[in-house]
Scaffold this motif. Structure first.
Motif, PDB file in Angstrom:
ATOM      1  N   LYS A   5      67.821  -2.557 -19.804  1.00  0.00           N
ATOM      2  CA  LYS A   5      67.442  -1.766 -21.353  1.00  0.00           C
ATOM      3  C   LYS A   5      68.929  -2.188 -21.111  1.00  0.00           C
ATOM      4  CE  LYS A   5      62.929  -0.072 -19.724  1.00  0.00           C
ATOM      5  NZ  LYS A   5      62.287   1.508 -19.050  1.00  0.00           N
ATOM      6  N   LYS A   6      69.753  -1.478 -20.817  1.00  0.00           N
ATOM      7  CA  LYS A   6      70.889  -1.146 -21.380  1.00  0.00           C
ATOM      8  C   LYS A   6      71.976  -2.346 -21.316  1.00  0.00           C
ATOM      9  CE  LYS A   6      71.759   2.175 -17.270  1.00  0.00           C
ATOM     10  NZ  LYS A   6      72.369   3.642 -16.137  1.00  0.00           N
ATOM     11  N   LEU A   7      71.795  -3.575 -20.753  1.00  0.00           N
ATOM     12  CA  LEU A   7      71.865  -5.066 -21.871  1.00  0.00           C
ATOM     13  C   LEU A   7      71.576  -4.774 -22.865  1.00  0.00           C
ATOM     14  CD1 LEU A   7      72.949  -6.318 -18.481  1.00  0.00           C
ATOM     15  CD2 LEU A   7      74.814  -5.257 -19.245  1.00  0.00           C
ATOM     16  N   ASP A 122      83.060  -9.776 -14.443  1.00  0.00           N
ATOM     17  CA  ASP A 122      82.168  -9.381 -14.417  1.00  0.00           C
ATOM     18  C   ASP A 122      81.330  -9.782 -16.128  1.00  0.00           C
ATOM     19  OD1 ASP A 122      81.571  -8.244 -11.618  1.00  0.00           O
ATOM     20  OD2 ASP A 122      82.537  -6.035 -12.355  1.00  0.00           O
ATOM     21  N   VAL A 123      82.230  -9.321 -16.294  1.00  0.00           N
ATOM     22  CA  VAL A 123      81.521  -9.527 -18.230  1.00  0.00           C
ATOM     23  C   VAL A 123      81.546 -11.126 -18.157  1.00  0.00           C
ATOM     24  CG1 VAL A 123      82.939  -9.848 -20.736  1.00  0.00           C
ATOM     25  CG2 VAL A 123      82.668  -7.617 -19.109  1.00  0.00           C
ATOM     26  N   GLU A 124      82.542 -12.269 -17.422  1.00  0.00           N
ATOM     27  CA  GLU A 124      82.266 -13.437 -18.050  1.00  0.00           C
ATOM     28  C   GLU A 124      80.277 -13.365 -17.374  1.00  0.00           C
ATOM     29  OE1 GLU A 124      81.604 -17.417 -18.631  1.00  0.00           O
ATOM     30  OE2 GLU A 124      82.909 -15.237 -19.503  1.00  0.00           O
ATOM     31  N   GLY A 125      80.174 -12.922 -15.896  1.00  0.00           N
ATOM     32  CA  GLY A 125      78.942 -13.372 -15.258  1.00  0.00           C
ATOM     33  C   GLY A 125      77.857 -12.950 -16.025  1.00  0.00           C
ATOM     34  N   ILE A 126      77.756 -11.899 -17.134  1.00  0.00           N
ATOM     35  CA  ILE A 126      76.697 -11.550 -18.053  1.00  0.00           C
ATOM     36  C   ILE A 126      76.507 -12.260 -19.156  1.00  0.00           C
ATOM     37  CG2 ILE A 126      76.632  -9.594 -19.841  1.00  0.00           C
ATOM     38  CD1 ILE A 126      77.913  -7.703 -17.763  1.00  0.00           C
ATOM     39  N   ARG A 127      78.446 -12.492 -19.930  1.00  0.00           N
ATOM     40  CA  ARG A 127      78.488 -14.116 -20.733  1.00  0.00           C
ATOM     41  C   ARG A 127      77.325 -15.247 -20.274  1.00  0.00           C
ATOM     42  NH1 ARG A 127      79.615 -18.413 -21.953  1.00  0.00           N
ATOM     43  NH2 ARG A 127      80.763 -18.774 -19.985  1.00  0.00           N
ATOM     44  N   VAL A 128      77.569 -15.402 -18.909  1.00  0.00           N
ATOM     45  CA  VAL A 128      76.808 -16.832 -19.082  1.00  0.00           C
ATOM     46  C   VAL A 128      75.197 -16.302 -18.737  1.00  0.00           C
ATOM     47  CG1 VAL A 128      76.680 -18.656 -16.767  1.00  0.00           C
ATOM     48  CG2 VAL A 128      78.805 -17.917 -17.839  1.00  0.00           C
ATOM     49  N   PHE A 129      74.631 -16.129 -18.446  1.00  0.00           N
ATOM     50  CA  PHE A 129      73.564 -15.352 -18.362  1.00  0.00           C
ATOM     51  C   PHE A 129      72.426 -14.823 -19.956  1.00  0.00           C
ATOM     52  CE2 PHE A 129      69.070 -11.947 -17.899  1.00  0.00           C
ATOM     53  CZ  PHE A 129      68.903 -13.106 -17.888  1.00  0.00           C
ATOM     54  N   LEU A 130      73.069 -14.286 -20.298  1.00  0.00           N
ATOM     55  CA  LEU A 130      73.276 -14.275 -21.700  1.00  0.00           C
ATOM     56  C   LEU A 130      72.803 -16.000 -22.430  1.00  0.00           C
ATOM     57  CD1 LEU A 130      74.865 -10.605 -23.153  1.00  0.00           C
ATOM     58  CD2 LEU A 130      72.630 -11.562 -22.916  1.00  0.00           C
ATOM     59  N   SER A 131      74.641 -17.159 -22.274  1.00  0.00           N
ATOM     60  CA  SER A 131      74.473 -17.299 -23.530  1.00  0.00           C
ATOM     61  C   SER A 131      73.174 -18.999 -22.525  1.00  0.00           C
ATOM     62  CB  SER A 131      75.481 -18.344 -22.821  1.00  0.00           C
ATOM     63  OG  SER A 131      76.684 -17.247 -24.297  1.00  0.00           O
ATOM     64  N   GLU A 300      70.475 -12.923 -11.342  1.00  0.00           N
ATOM     65  CA  GLU A 300      71.065 -11.516 -10.107  1.00  0.00           C
ATOM     66  C   GLU A 300      72.710 -11.678  -9.795  1.00  0.00           C
ATOM     67  OE1 GLU A 300      69.167  -9.991  -8.525  1.00  0.00           O
ATOM     68  OE2 GLU A 300      67.348 -10.971  -8.990  1.00  0.00           O
ATOM     69  N   GLN A 301      72.801 -12.366 -10.403  1.00  0.00           N
ATOM     70  CA  GLN A 301      74.842 -12.275 -10.780  1.00  0.00           C
ATOM     71  C   GLN A 301      75.325 -11.325 -11.910  1.00  0.00           C
ATOM     72  OE1 GLN A 301      77.582 -15.210 -10.394  1.00  0.00           O
ATOM     73  NE2 GLN A 301      75.851 -16.796  -9.780  1.00  0.00           N
ATOM     74  N   ALA A 302      73.724 -11.457 -13.206  1.00  0.00           N
ATOM     75  CA  ALA A 302      74.589 -10.714 -14.223  1.00  0.00           C
ATOM     76  C   ALA A 302      73.954  -9.269 -13.786  1.00  0.00           C
ATOM     77  CB  ALA A 302      73.458 -11.555 -15.575  1.00  0.00           C
ATOM     78  N   LEU A 303      72.860  -9.043 -13.092  1.00  0.00           N
ATOM     79  CA  LEU A 303      72.665  -7.262 -12.565  1.00  0.00           C
ATOM     80  C   LEU A 303      73.158  -6.951 -11.823  1.00  0.00           C
ATOM     81  CD1 LEU A 303      68.603  -8.470 -11.950  1.00  0.00           C
ATOM     82  CD2 LEU A 303      69.322  -7.570 -14.444  1.00  0.00           C
ATOM     83  N   GLY A 306      76.282  -6.339 -14.077  1.00  0.00           N
ATOM     84  CA  GLY A 306      75.559  -5.288 -15.587  1.00  0.00           C
ATOM     85  C   GLY A 306      75.926  -3.738 -14.847  1.00  0.00           C
ATOM     86  N   ALA A 307      75.696  -3.522 -12.837  1.00  0.00           N
ATOM     87  CA  ALA A 307      75.217  -2.040 -12.786  1.00  0.00           C
ATOM     88  C   ALA A 307      77.171  -1.497 -12.414  1.00  0.00           C
ATOM     89  CB  ALA A 307      75.027  -2.222 -11.290  1.00  0.00           C
ATOM     90  N   ARG A 308      78.332  -3.297 -12.127  1.00  0.00           N
ATOM     91  CA  ARG A 308      79.366  -2.786 -11.945  1.00  0.00           C
ATOM     92  C   ARG A 308      79.757  -1.845 -13.758  1.00  0.00           C
ATOM     93  NH1 ARG A 308      82.649  -4.046  -8.075  1.00  0.00           N
ATOM     94  NH2 ARG A 308      84.044  -4.821  -8.977  1.00  0.00           N
TER      95      ARG A 308
END
Length: 589
Positions: A5-7, A122-131, A300-303, A306-308
């Motif tokens: 939800k936060k992302l 961490d930001v790159e991990g989120i990017r990979v999931f979003l993209s 899971e990597q993105a979560l 995201g928590a961090r």
């Protein structure tokens, strides 16, 4: 789900791109469903039914569908990559803005390497999931949904046989999710520690080499690197156990389809072309299911990342503008400390009952041993920390009721450890006033006695200094820092041991520039050396957070006080150095 939800709130401004990408994926998946159907027509009607005229038409249809799929595939990729990159752009900016607003107390505990890891890895991990991950999940839903509809249309009983493996798959994915999430969280924590070790070593490489501690630093890095390796190998073991299980389920399903489907063909309940199409659809169904592990991995990597990241984004600064904060215009520079007490969050009181008044334009010297509270006192003035009790006032305004931007703009700092950015000298001098003209920058440098050495540099004011000012001597860095303060033109000036790290000859040169800088400003001089404060209008001697003596240099000397004892100790050697040596022989020549 809270992290999701936060992302989502961060990604919301760019959702239109995602919606369009998902729409393109929907069409792309639908087109993919047509090809096995065309193969069924080719076998049952074109070959077995001897409708040879249909074959060229089917070939043209395949070409058209392939071209259309190429167009929609490009559209989907272009849109979803734009969604991911724009969302992460906002996230990275939000993180950096947050780091800029967090108070000094946050950085007292934070490790630079940890923060760097969150801003990058961490930001790159989120990017990979979003993209990639989000669109693959949508593809999974569409593929499974379309395929099941088609399979039940071809033969419902064969479809039920083919889906026997689904409960086992669901259980495997559930177990995988429960196991891999903490494994990835542990990997990111260990990577952050590794980054911290690397950052500290690179920053302190001169100390490492001076103490010949390279072997110990190599050992520390290798030990932490081994922790990262072990965590990654553990996650690899989880993957190694999961994927063969998926492969087994997939092959069992294919075998069941061939066995039961062949039986239906022999009984005449299913055409051969339908069985071929059904087998193709089954693999169309199995492939995204096998990809589910990879998608779960990205999620899971993105979560975990995201928590961090959210841990920083949700951190509230301990120092912020009060709701009723007022501006601070026309500052005269009258500073008062009224019964000030202060303690860091996890320690004993650093300042105890400080009362001090510095009228506009006056110079106050603050003297004391290391740990006596000198720097903590002036840090309260700029509200880098808040008092535990009492109040700090500027021109009668409690600093807690003043806008931080106005407050800190009215105070200039020249510190013992001068920090220069890896930029040109001009940019470093103009840091407090980015819009200053070249003439103003040069005037500030001349006032700080820095212009001459800057002019001798290869590119003058455009010379780029190394990280933290590497390439300049200690005295040169101090003069650039003073030029920065001159250009800012604050009404209140803080000199925190500004000459402690330079030799006596350089100190004399810097003192001349400091006297020009202090002229007409309320100045606080923090020092260990009496020579730095002896000309102050008032000298305050701190000991263990308390004012033990105060007065002018002459008055404190005349009282035979602690200050007088310090003076005698500091100046005894200097007087011995300037005393003329006695002649070696006493007779006339």
């Amino acid at each position: 789900m809270d992290i999701v939800k936060k992302l989502y709130r961060i990604c919301r401004p760019h959702l239109l791109r995602l919606v369009l990408a998902v729409s393109a994926m929907f069409i792309l998946t639908g087109l993919g469903m047509v090809r096995p159907y065309l193969a069924m027509l080719l076998i049952d009607r074109g070959i077995k039914g001897q409708e040879y005229a249909l074959i060229p038409q089917l070939a043209v249809a395949v070409i058209i569908i392939s071209a259309a799929r190429g167009v929609f595939h490009f559209t989907q990729y272009f849109l979803v990559e734009g969604f991911g990159q724009r969302s992460v752009y906002d996230l990275r900016n939000a993180l950096y803005r947050k780091l800029q607003t967090l108070s000094w107390s946050f950085y007292d505990d934070a490790q630079t390497g940890q923060l760097m890891a969150r801003l990058t890895g961490d930001v790159e991990g989120i990017r990979v999931f979003l993209s990639a991950g989000v669109i693959r999940y949508c593809d999974f839903v569409f593929m499974v949904g379309f395929t099941l509809i088609v399979l039940f249309t071809i033969n419902w009983s064969l479809t039920l046989v083919a889906l026997v493996f689904l409960p086992f798959l669901a259980y495997a994915v559930f177990r995988f999710d429960r196991t891999i999430r903490p494994a990835y969280a542990a990997i990111q924590e260990e990577m952050a520690h590794l980054t911290s070790i690397l950052q500290e070593n690179v920053t302190g490489v001169r100390v490492v080499k001076a103490f010949a501690q390279e072997p110990e630093e190599i050992r520390k890095f290798a030990a932490q690197n081994q922790q990262v390796r072990n965590r990654r190998l553990f996650s690899a073991d989880i993957w190694a156990a999961f994927f063969p299980y998926l492969g087994l389920l997939s092959n069992v399903s294919a075998v069941l389809v061939l066995w039961y489907g062949g039986t239906l063909v022999m009984r005449g309940d299913l055409t051969f072309g339908a069985l071929v199409a059904f087998s193709s659809y089954i693999w169309t169904l199995i492939w995204p299911i096998r990809e589910l592990g990879w998608m779960t991995n990205l999620l899971e990597q993105a979560l975990a990342a995201g928590a961090r990241v959210m841990e920083i984004l949700e951190r509230q600064p301990s120092i912020a503008d009060a709701p009723d904060a007022v501006g601070l215009a026309g500052v005269r520079g009258h500073v008062e400390f009224r019964q000030v007490r202060f303690a860091f969050s996890r320690g004993e009181e650093v300042l105890q009952g400080i009362d001090l008044s510095a009228p506009p334009g006056k110079i106050t010297g603050i003297l004391g041993t290391t740990g006596s509270g000198k720097t903590s006192l002036v840090n309260l003035m700029g509200r880098f920390y808040d008092v535990s009790s009492g109040s700090v006032l500027i021109d009668g305004h409690d600093v807690r009721k003043v806008k931080l931007q106005d407050l800190r703009s009215s105070i200039g700092y020249v510190l013992q450890e001068t920090f220069l950015f890896s930029a040109s000298i001009r940019e470093n001098i103009a840091y407090g006033r980015p819009g200053a003209s070249m003439g103003e920058v040069e005037a500030a440098a001349k006032a700080a006695a820095a212009h001459d050495f800057i002019a001798e540099l290869p590119y003058g004011y455009d010379t780029v200094v190394g990280e933290r000012g590497v390439g300049l001597s200690g005295g040169q860095k101090q003069r650039v820092a003073m030029a920065r303060a001159f250009l800012k033109d604050p009404r209140i000036l803080v000199l925190d041991d500004a000459t402690a790290s330079v030799d006596m000859e350089t100190e004399r040169d810097i003192q001349d520039a400091l006297r020009r800088l202090m002229l007409g400003r309320t100045t606080f001089i923090i020092a260990h050396r009496i020579s730095s404060v002896m000309h102050a209008d008032e000298i305050v001697l701190l000991e263990r957070g308390r004012v033990v003596e105060r007065g002018t240099h002459d008055r404190l000397l005349s009282t035979g006080s602690i200050y007088a004892d310090i003076y005698r100790i500091q100046f005894r050697d200097r007087e011995g150095m300037v005393r003329e040596p006695a002649p070696a022989g006493g007779g006339d020549v």
